[in-house]
Design a protein around this motif. Structure first.
Motif, PDB file in Angstrom:
ATOM      1  N   LYS A  35      15.300  -0.423  -0.980  1.00 47.97           N
ATOM      2  CA  LYS A  35      15.223   0.591  -0.147  1.00 47.97           C
ATOM      3  C   LYS A  35      16.212   0.332   1.081  1.00 47.97           C
ATOM      4  O   LYS A  35      16.526   1.216   1.807  1.00 47.97           O
ATOM      5  CB  LYS A  35      13.614   0.475   0.590  1.00 47.97           C
ATOM      6  CG  LYS A  35      12.716   1.073  -0.630  1.00 47.97           C
ATOM      7  CD  LYS A  35      11.378   0.929  -0.228  1.00 47.97           C
ATOM      8  CE  LYS A  35      10.413   1.594  -1.262  1.00 47.97           C
ATOM      9  NZ  LYS A  35      10.431   1.237  -2.600  1.00 47.97           N
ATOM     10  N   ARG A  36      16.432  -0.858   1.151  1.00 47.60           N
ATOM     11  CA  ARG A  36      17.475  -1.227   2.379  1.00 47.60           C
ATOM     12  C   ARG A  36      19.068  -1.047   1.558  1.00 47.60           C
ATOM     13  O   ARG A  36      19.224  -2.205   1.022  1.00 47.60           O
ATOM     14  CB  ARG A  36      17.359  -2.578   3.097  1.00 47.60           C
ATOM     15  CG  ARG A  36      16.094  -2.512   4.164  1.00 47.60           C
ATOM     16  CD  ARG A  36      16.385  -3.371   5.251  1.00 47.60           C
ATOM     17  NE  ARG A  36      17.443  -3.362   6.059  1.00 47.60           N
ATOM     18  CZ  ARG A  36      17.717  -2.557   7.107  1.00 47.60           C
ATOM     19  NH1 ARG A  36      16.561  -1.877   7.517  1.00 47.60           N
ATOM     20  NH2 ARG A  36      18.796  -2.242   7.830  1.00 47.60           N
ATOM     21  N   TRP A  37      19.534  -0.118   1.790  1.00 50.50           N
ATOM     22  CA  TRP A  37      20.838  -0.020   1.121  1.00 50.50           C
ATOM     23  C   TRP A  37      22.048  -1.188   1.348  1.00 50.50           C
ATOM     24  O   TRP A  37      22.923  -1.263   0.945  1.00 50.50           O
ATOM     25  CB  TRP A  37      21.607   1.182   1.339  1.00 50.50           C
ATOM     26  CG  TRP A  37      21.610   1.586   2.746  1.00 50.50           C
ATOM     27  CD1 TRP A  37      20.792   2.341   3.411  1.00 50.50           C
ATOM     28  CD2 TRP A  37      22.851   1.462   3.594  1.00 50.50           C
ATOM     29  NE1 TRP A  37      21.050   2.690   4.680  1.00 50.50           N
ATOM     30  CE2 TRP A  37      22.460   2.066   4.852  1.00 50.50           C
ATOM     31  CE3 TRP A  37      23.953   0.526   3.506  1.00 50.50           C
ATOM     32  CZ2 TRP A  37      23.202   1.908   6.158  1.00 50.50           C
ATOM     33  CZ3 TRP A  37      24.630   0.603   4.552  1.00 50.50           C
ATOM     34  CH2 TRP A  37      24.326   1.030   5.906  1.00 50.50           C
ATOM     35  N   SER A  67      11.967   6.526   7.031  1.00 52.80           N
ATOM     36  CA  SER A  67      11.803   5.535   8.035  1.00 52.80           C
ATOM     37  C   SER A  67      11.049   4.331   7.731  1.00 52.80           C
ATOM     38  O   SER A  67      11.420   3.141   8.130  1.00 52.80           O
ATOM     39  CB  SER A  67      11.265   6.434   9.400  1.00 52.80           C
ATOM     40  OG  SER A  67      11.119   5.561  10.403  1.00 52.80           O
ATOM     41  N   GLN A  68       9.846   4.543   6.983  1.00 53.57           N
ATOM     42  CA  GLN A  68       8.982   3.639   6.924  1.00 53.57           C
ATOM     43  C   GLN A  68       9.512   2.529   5.908  1.00 53.57           C
ATOM     44  O   GLN A  68       9.300   1.286   6.024  1.00 53.57           O
ATOM     45  CB  GLN A  68       7.867   3.907   6.157  1.00 53.57           C
ATOM     46  CG  GLN A  68       6.725   4.929   7.364  1.00 53.57           C
ATOM     47  CD  GLN A  68       5.318   4.748   7.210  1.00 53.57           C
ATOM     48  OE1 GLN A  68       4.773   3.704   6.812  1.00 53.57           O
ATOM     49  NE2 GLN A  68       4.657   5.865   7.626  1.00 53.57           N
ATOM     50  N   LYS A  89       0.934  -1.192   0.107  1.00 52.99           N
ATOM     51  CA  LYS A  89       0.106  -0.028   0.095  1.00 52.99           C
ATOM     52  C   LYS A  89       0.720   1.366   0.109  1.00 52.99           C
ATOM     53  O   LYS A  89       0.566   2.233  -0.537  1.00 52.99           O
ATOM     54  CB  LYS A  89      -0.910   0.122   1.362  1.00 52.99           C
ATOM     55  CG  LYS A  89      -2.025  -1.069   1.459  1.00 52.99           C
ATOM     56  CD  LYS A  89      -2.770  -1.046   2.579  1.00 52.99           C
ATOM     57  CE  LYS A  89      -3.767  -2.280   2.673  1.00 52.99           C
ATOM     58  NZ  LYS A  89      -4.430  -2.320   3.987  1.00 52.99           N
ATOM     59  N   LEU A  90       1.906   1.348   0.683  1.00 54.41           N
ATOM     60  CA  LEU A  90       2.894   2.245   1.003  1.00 54.41           C
ATOM     61  C   LEU A  90       3.882   2.676  -0.246  1.00 54.41           C
ATOM     62  O   LEU A  90       4.428   3.645  -0.461  1.00 54.41           O
ATOM     63  CB  LEU A  90       3.525   2.347   2.221  1.00 54.41           C
ATOM     64  CG  LEU A  90       4.526   3.194   2.523  1.00 54.41           C
ATOM     65  CD1 LEU A  90       3.800   4.464   3.164  1.00 54.41           C
ATOM     66  CD2 LEU A  90       5.390   2.795   3.825  1.00 54.41           C
ATOM     67  N   ASN A  91       4.213   1.548  -0.886  1.00 56.02           N
ATOM     68  CA  ASN A  91       5.346   1.374  -1.809  1.00 56.02           C
ATOM     69  C   ASN A  91       5.377   2.679  -2.912  1.00 56.02           C
ATOM     70  O   ASN A  91       6.458   3.347  -2.871  1.00 56.02           O
ATOM     71  CB  ASN A  91       5.260   0.206  -2.635  1.00 56.02           C
ATOM     72  CG  ASN A  91       6.781  -0.036  -3.280  1.00 56.02           C
ATOM     73  OD1 ASN A  91       7.630   0.561  -3.067  1.00 56.02           O
ATOM     74  ND2 ASN A  91       6.794  -0.848  -4.376  1.00 56.02           N
ATOM     75  N   GLN A  92       4.512   2.991  -3.651  1.00 54.99           N
ATOM     76  CA  GLN A  92       4.550   3.907  -4.627  1.00 54.99           C
ATOM     77  C   GLN A  92       4.632   5.256  -4.060  1.00 54.99           C
ATOM     78  O   GLN A  92       5.453   6.253  -4.670  1.00 54.99           O
ATOM     79  CB  GLN A  92       3.288   3.690  -5.508  1.00 54.99           C
ATOM     80  CG  GLN A  92       3.296   2.567  -6.363  1.00 54.99           C
ATOM     81  CD  GLN A  92       4.611   2.538  -7.268  1.00 54.99           C
ATOM     82  OE1 GLN A  92       4.882   3.607  -7.720  1.00 54.99           O
ATOM     83  NE2 GLN A  92       5.040   1.175  -7.096  1.00 54.99           N
ATOM     84  N   LYS A 109       7.585  14.833   6.142  1.00 53.32           N
ATOM     85  CA  LYS A 109       7.138  13.867   5.148  1.00 53.32           C
ATOM     86  C   LYS A 109       7.906  12.897   4.638  1.00 53.32           C
ATOM     87  O   LYS A 109       7.963  11.506   4.625  1.00 53.32           O
ATOM     88  CB  LYS A 109       6.210  14.212   4.144  1.00 53.32           C
ATOM     89  CG  LYS A 109       5.395  13.297   3.523  1.00 53.32           C
ATOM     90  CD  LYS A 109       4.313  12.593   4.163  1.00 53.32           C
ATOM     91  CE  LYS A 109       3.419  11.659   3.482  1.00 53.32           C
ATOM     92  NZ  LYS A 109       2.534  10.956   4.236  1.00 53.32           N
ATOM     93  N   TYR A 110       9.224  13.471   4.120  1.00 52.23           N
ATOM     94  CA  TYR A 110      10.199  12.862   3.503  1.00 52.23           C
ATOM     95  C   TYR A 110      10.818  11.891   4.542  1.00 52.23           C
ATOM     96  O   TYR A 110      11.239  10.616   4.557  1.00 52.23           O
ATOM     97  CB  TYR A 110      11.418  13.409   3.117  1.00 52.23           C
ATOM     98  CG  TYR A 110      12.705  13.072   2.860  1.00 52.23           C
ATOM     99  CD1 TYR A 110      12.909  12.307   1.576  1.00 52.23           C
ATOM    100  CD2 TYR A 110      13.752  13.068   3.772  1.00 52.23           C
ATOM    101  CE1 TYR A 110      14.041  11.722   1.403  1.00 52.23           C
ATOM    102  CE2 TYR A 110      15.083  12.694   3.512  1.00 52.23           C
ATOM    103  CZ  TYR A 110      15.088  11.685   2.345  1.00 52.23           C
ATOM    104  OH  TYR A 110      16.312  11.250   2.306  1.00 52.23           O
TER     105      TYR A 110
END
Length: 318
Positions: free
Chosen positions: A308-310, A270-271, A192-195, A264-265
């Motif tokens: 997203k996880r470097w 964090s999410q 739900k959050l990805n985009q 927001k960024y």
């Protein structure tokens, strides 16, 4: 490579740039080469080079490796220096390799890995860089591999899934323990959050990081110093083929709230880390005692979470 790692427009064909025109994939006429590092993948596939370098932000190595039948490696961020590369996201961009064999990828990684005075993320490598070619046999005893089936959907009779299930059997026969349904706890929430994460985080980081990069140039004949300047140049330079090839994603940089200094960024970063970590990749690996996860091709969201996880490396094998 595709211009700006496919961050420029919404209707630009993958594999196009104003410098090189349109490239096709290696094995089928007029097929998409996919991903922004497609030139490296096609060159390696056709034998134009023994190996090639690419940059992974969000599928830029993995996807062209898949469509051109080569090995794509994205190491952990900070194992190979990024200095000198044009950024999309300095936090998430990772230099990697495209090769014809895993052995070639290991040789390149051994040579390329290490500290650079110009990339502070390489300063934190917690070990002496080893010889990554040390694996010489196929005994996988003691290796536990997880299959997070909730992260992808596919027809079990499709060629990709048939090959994937066969590969799992091969891994099992080689001594590996294969844990099926090693699923991520909150995969639906991440989907739900990805985009939203992609839009806000990557666009904000590009807006900041491109300024830092442009400031390092010894020569800048077109006087481009920001994302705004890039938009203006793209509109005015004929080779960019604007407006037939649009700048829809560039325009995201002008949207309200697209800034690394906003709450927001910070919330979205964090999410992304949270869903890639304790309730995602790391959570599944810890729960099931895994050494690695495997999925069929680039299906599903596991690759999104790894991007997203470097600190999450991945390898695309043919």
């Amino acid at each position: 490579m595709s211009e700006w790692a496919n961050l420029r427009g919404l209707n630009i064909s993958s594999g196009w740039s104003p410098r090189g025109g349109q490239t096709s994939a290696a094995y089928y006429s007029n097929s998409t080469p996919e991903g922004s590092s497609y030139g490296s993948a096609v060159a390696a596939a056709l034998g134009l080079s023994m190996a090639a370098i690419g940059r992974e932000t969000f599928g830029s190595i993995l996807e062209p490796a898949e469509l051109n039948n080569v090995i794509g490696l994205k190491p952990s961020r900070g194992l190979i220096a990024n200095d000198g590369s044009l950024p999309t996201s300095a936090r998430q961009d990772v230099i990697g390799t495209l090769t014809r064999t895993v052995s070639d990828a290991a040789h390149l990684l051994t040579t390329m890995a290490g500290r650079s005075e110009n990339d502070e993320r390489t300063w934190n490598i917690p070990f002496a860089v080893p010889d990554f070619t040390y694996c010489k046999d196929t005994d996988l005893s003691g290796i536990t591999i997880g299959v997070p089936r909730s992260t992808f959907t596919a027809d079990s009779t499709s060629p990709i899934m048939i090959s994937f299930e066969s590969a799992l059997e091969t891994l099992h026969r080689a001594g590996a323990k294969v844990v099926d349904n090693a699923d991520f706890p909150d995969v639906e929430e991440f989907m739900k959050l990805n985009q939203q994460v992609c839009g806000i985080v990557r666009t904000s980081e590009f807006k900041r990081d491109i300024v830092r990069y442009l400031q390092t140039l010894e020569a800048n004949p077109n006087h481009i110093h920001s994302a705004e300047d890039i938009i203006g140049f793209t509109k005015s330079f004929a080779g960019e083929e604007h407006p037939d090839r649009d700048i829809g994603k560039f325009l995201w940089t002008q949207a309200e709230g697209i800034d690394v200094n906003t709450d927001k960024y910070r919330e979205m970063v964090s999410q992304g880390q949270f869903y890639g970590g304790e309730v995602g990749i790391l959570g599944a690996m810890e729960k099931h005692g895994l050494v690695l996860l495997t999925i069929p091709s680039s299906m599903g969201i596991a690759n999104d979470l790894a991007a997203k996880r470097w600190d999450s490396p991945y390898l695309k094998c043919r």
